[in-house]
Scaffold this motif. Structure first.
Motif, PDB file in Angstrom:
ATOM      1  N   LYS A 147     -30.797  17.075 -10.736  1.00 26.15           N
ATOM      2  CA  LYS A 147     -29.412  16.689 -11.254  1.00 26.15           C
ATOM      3  C   LYS A 147     -28.478  17.481 -10.397  1.00 26.15           C
ATOM      4  CE  LYS A 147     -27.220  14.758 -15.201  1.00 26.15           C
ATOM      5  NZ  LYS A 147     -27.260  14.933 -16.444  1.00 26.15           N
ATOM      6  N   TYR A 183     -33.648   6.871 -13.660  1.00 24.60           N
ATOM      7  CA  TYR A 183     -32.888   6.055 -12.200  1.00 24.60           C
ATOM      8  C   TYR A 183     -31.443   5.829 -12.334  1.00 24.60           C
ATOM      9  CZ  TYR A 183     -32.638   3.287  -7.901  1.00 24.60           C
ATOM     10  OH  TYR A 183     -32.315   2.737  -6.651  1.00 24.60           O
ATOM     11  N   GLU A 184     -31.321   5.002 -13.506  1.00 25.45           N
ATOM     12  CA  GLU A 184     -29.702   4.868 -13.683  1.00 25.45           C
ATOM     13  C   GLU A 184     -28.920   5.920 -14.192  1.00 25.45           C
ATOM     14  OE1 GLU A 184     -28.416   1.958 -13.135  1.00 25.45           O
ATOM     15  OE2 GLU A 184     -30.546   0.911 -12.806  1.00 25.45           O
ATOM     16  N   LYS A 185     -29.199   7.002 -14.918  1.00 25.07           N
ATOM     17  CA  LYS A 185     -28.741   8.223 -15.295  1.00 25.07           C
ATOM     18  C   LYS A 185     -28.201   9.031 -14.090  1.00 25.07           C
ATOM     19  CE  LYS A 185     -29.129  11.323 -19.121  1.00 25.07           C
ATOM     20  NZ  LYS A 185     -29.893  11.873 -20.276  1.00 25.07           N
ATOM     21  N   LYS A 211     -28.038   7.892 -11.143  1.00 29.19           N
ATOM     22  CA  LYS A 211     -27.095   7.225 -10.270  1.00 29.19           C
ATOM     23  C   LYS A 211     -27.660   6.893  -8.866  1.00 29.19           C
ATOM     24  CE  LYS A 211     -22.614   7.601 -12.646  1.00 29.19           C
ATOM     25  NZ  LYS A 211     -22.920   8.343 -13.665  1.00 29.19           N
ATOM     26  N   ARG A 215     -28.995   5.521  -5.495  1.00 31.11           N
ATOM     27  CA  ARG A 215     -28.625   4.211  -4.782  1.00 31.11           C
ATOM     28  C   ARG A 215     -29.157   4.297  -3.465  1.00 31.11           C
ATOM     29  NH1 ARG A 215     -28.058   3.177  -9.116  1.00 31.11           N
ATOM     30  NH2 ARG A 215     -26.381   2.171 -10.458  1.00 31.11           N
ATOM     31  N   LYS A 226     -27.751   7.316  -0.788  1.00 32.11           N
ATOM     32  CA  LYS A 226     -27.465   8.527  -1.628  1.00 32.11           C
ATOM     33  C   LYS A 226     -28.159   9.872  -1.212  1.00 32.11           C
ATOM     34  CE  LYS A 226     -26.040  10.179  -5.962  1.00 32.11           C
ATOM     35  NZ  LYS A 226     -26.264  10.143  -7.379  1.00 32.11           N
TER      36      LYS A 226
END
Lengths: 367, 245
Positions: free
Chosen positions: A286, A341-343, A345, A347, A350
């Motif tokens: 992260k 995956y969503e947390k 972000k 894409r 990226k």
């Protein structure tokens, strides 16, 4: 305990070669392998339906290699269950009890099996009217009724719907826990194998290529073929450039990537090796968060190339900046839960940083 | 087209004589004798044929043994060779030393036993073929499961394979019997065509035509058709049961 020693057999131009296998009493053992690898033939040898050309099959210390199937007390549930269509459920279950060899002490055990498998309400039913799951339970009860030393299950869930299969896996674990019968179960489904087994063996082209505790086999495939069969696409060929026993490290250069793996005592600098990385073992860092010490050795920054949603999970392909290879084989395949995956972000396009613990970089033994 | 053609044949047969003539002919002593003889000999020949066909077909279906292909081909001979030739071959056999010795103890030539032997020779191969295809269609895994449940090979055959083969077995018996009742070539060659002795229904048709008694021949053909019709209905019922158990 069932033990197979150096079994070789040729049946209809298919060869089982040098099979060595050991299954402990009460263990749930899964034989895993692709279709046509010889799994069914192997358990048919254990059931006594084929005689090997050489080798020994022993059960609780007794050599049963040449014992006919009717004298082995080995329960067998074939694919599609093969229930006798001219008998109802009760008579199917009791079928093996008509044999004098197994008739004694059967009443209470039979009641226990019927109760455990929840068959009380089905006993008078015609087997042709049963659902897939009911047929499976009847076939299990029929095999268990003879109080077998070992129960052989040939892809028992392959013909059932996916959602229903998961329920039956849980049911199967419960039945095994309650009855403590030794089970040898064959399947080509990795998830099924991992969910059910205590130990497992992988069969390919009529040979056992790996066996052991399920975690050892599943997380540390021995060969490239096993890793590929487990669906691991992150397999990279490289050269060992450094080995350090003190630092517990093997440095492998794979055409642009440098991986740090655990020390490998049977390897030498200059050896060509294949390494594999399970897609679930790759951590996405992260941005702005400190990186743990055990993750800094294998750290790669690059671009998300593409991603595929699977409902609960996402698979995406990641290309590090510093690779010298441009071909698609050098992408990292990464699997993440959909929530992560969503947390994060993630894409396509990226820039992200991923990392690996050195234990996740697994050096394979060969092809 | 073919159906219409067969219908034409049946209609022309049924309308050839009136009901009275048909009944009088069928109820005559000679035709009643032929009906009884045909029913008895075809039944006996079929029982013997099925008794041999079941184990032979099972062995051919399940086991490999030296010369299996030769045995398999030999069984096709009575199906491919003309029945008259088969009858003549049996007759030639009874002219050999071995055959003559058998004939002395148990006479076949120009006897009722000869009818049974001729019918048996013709239909046994057919019975083996039909039963083999029945056994071929039964998944060997049923027998395998039975053996793992503690039953020997023999017990598995009787307790699993035979019940699974029930409909095929009945169908094979019906077809075998129907073929036996219509058998003519081998029968007439071996047992002859003696009225009220070796006169089966097909022989009665031939004898009627020989004496230009077409009404009698038509009546006997009608009897054969009714018997075949009953066999056909039985077969259809079995087939329906297989589809809708």
């Amino acid at each position: 305990m069932i033990r197979i020693s150096n079994l070789n057999s040729s049946v209809k131009n298919f060869l089982l070669s040098n099979i060595d296998l050991s299954v402990k009493k009460g263990e749930y053992f899964v034989i895993l392998g692709p279709s046509g690898s010889g799994k069914t033939l192997l358990i048919e040898h254990i059931a006594g339906l084929y005689k090997p050309d050489s080798g020994i099959i022993s059960l609780d210390g007794a050599d049963i290699t040449h014992t006919p199937p009717e004298s082995r007390k080995v329960g067998y549930v074939p694919q599609d269950f093969v229930l006798f269509p001219f008998l109802n459920v009760k008579r199917n279950i009791e079928f093996g009890l008509s044999s004098s060899k197994t008739a004694s002490d059967s009443g209470s055990r039979l009641s226990e099996i019927i109760k455990t498998l929840r068959l009380d309400n089905l006993l008078s039913r015609d087997v042709k009217t049963l659902s897939g799951g009911e047929k499976q339970r009847v076939a299990l009860a029929r095999a268990l009724a003879i109080n077998p030393h070992v129960l052989l299950l040939d892809e028992p869930f392959s013909s059932l719907d996916a959602g229903f299969r998961y329920r039956l896996w849980i049911e199967m674990r419960r039945i095994h826990k309650e009855l403590r019968t030794t089970i040898i179960h064959i399947t080509h489904d990795l998830e099924e194998a991992f969910t059910l087994s205590d130990s497992m063996a992988v069969v390919m082209d009529g040979r056992i290529v790996q066996s052991g505790a399920k975690e050892d086999v599943f997380f540390f495939p021995r060969t490239k073929a096993v890793a590929s069969f487990f669906g691991i696409h992150n397999i990279f060929n490289g050269i060992i450039t450094d080995l350090s026993i003190d630092a517990d490290a093997s440095i492998i250069n794979c055409g642009g990537y440098t991986f740090v793996a655990s020390y490998r005592d049977n390897a030498a600098v200059g050896d060509m090796v294949d390494v594999c990385i399970r897609p679930q073992a790759i951590k996405v860092i992260k941005p702005g968060m400190p990186i743990r010490d055990n993750l800094v050795e294998n750290l790669y920054t690059g671009i998300v190339h593409s991603s595929i949603p699977h409902g609960n999970t996402f698979t995406f392909y990641f290309k590090p900046y510093d690779t010298a290879c441009a071909d698609d084989s050098n992408f990292f395949e990464v699997k993440l839960p959909a929530t992560a995956y969503e947390k994060l972000k993630i894409r396509e396009g990226k820039e992200i940083t991923v990392s690996l613990h050195k234990k996740a970089v697994w050096i394979l033994n060969g092809n | 087209m073919l159906g219409a053609y067969f219908l034409c044949l049946i209609v022309s047969l049924v309308t050839y004589s009136d009901l009275r003539t048909y009944l009088d002919t069928i109820l005559s002593g000679e035709i009643l004798f032929a009906i009884k003889l045909s029913l008895v000999t075809a039944t006996v020949a079929s029982v013997f044929a099925m008794a041999i066909a079941v184990p032979a077909a099972y062995a051919l279906s399940r086991f490999d043994f030296p010369g299996k292909h030769i045995v398999d081909s030999l069984l096709d001979l009575p199906i491919f060779i003309s029945p008259v030739a088969i009858g003549a071959m049996i007759l030639i056999f009874f002219n050999s030393n071995t055959g003559a010795a058998v004939e002395k103890v148990f006479p076949f030539v120009f006897e009722v036993q000869g009818i049974v032997l001729a019918q048996f020779t013709i239909v046994s191969a057919l019975a083996v073929r039909l039963m083999k295809s029945t056994f071929d269609g039964i998944d060997t895994r049923y027998e395998n499961v039975s053996r793992t449940l503690g039953l020997s090979k023999t017990k598995s055959f009787f307790k699993v394979t035979l019940p699974l083969a029930k409909n095929g077995l009945i169908a094979a018996a019906v077809i075998t019997w129907a073929r036996a009742i219509g058998e003519f070539g081998a029968t007439v060659t071996l047992a002859g065509a003696t009225p009220m002795k070796t006169e089966t229904l097909p022989v009665a048709i031939q004898l009627s035509f020989a004496t230009a008694d077409i009404h009698k021949a038509a009546a006997v053909i009608l009897v054969l058709m009714i018997i075949s019709g009953i066999a056909l209905v039985a077969l259809r019922t079995i087939s329906f049961k297989e589809v809708m158990p």
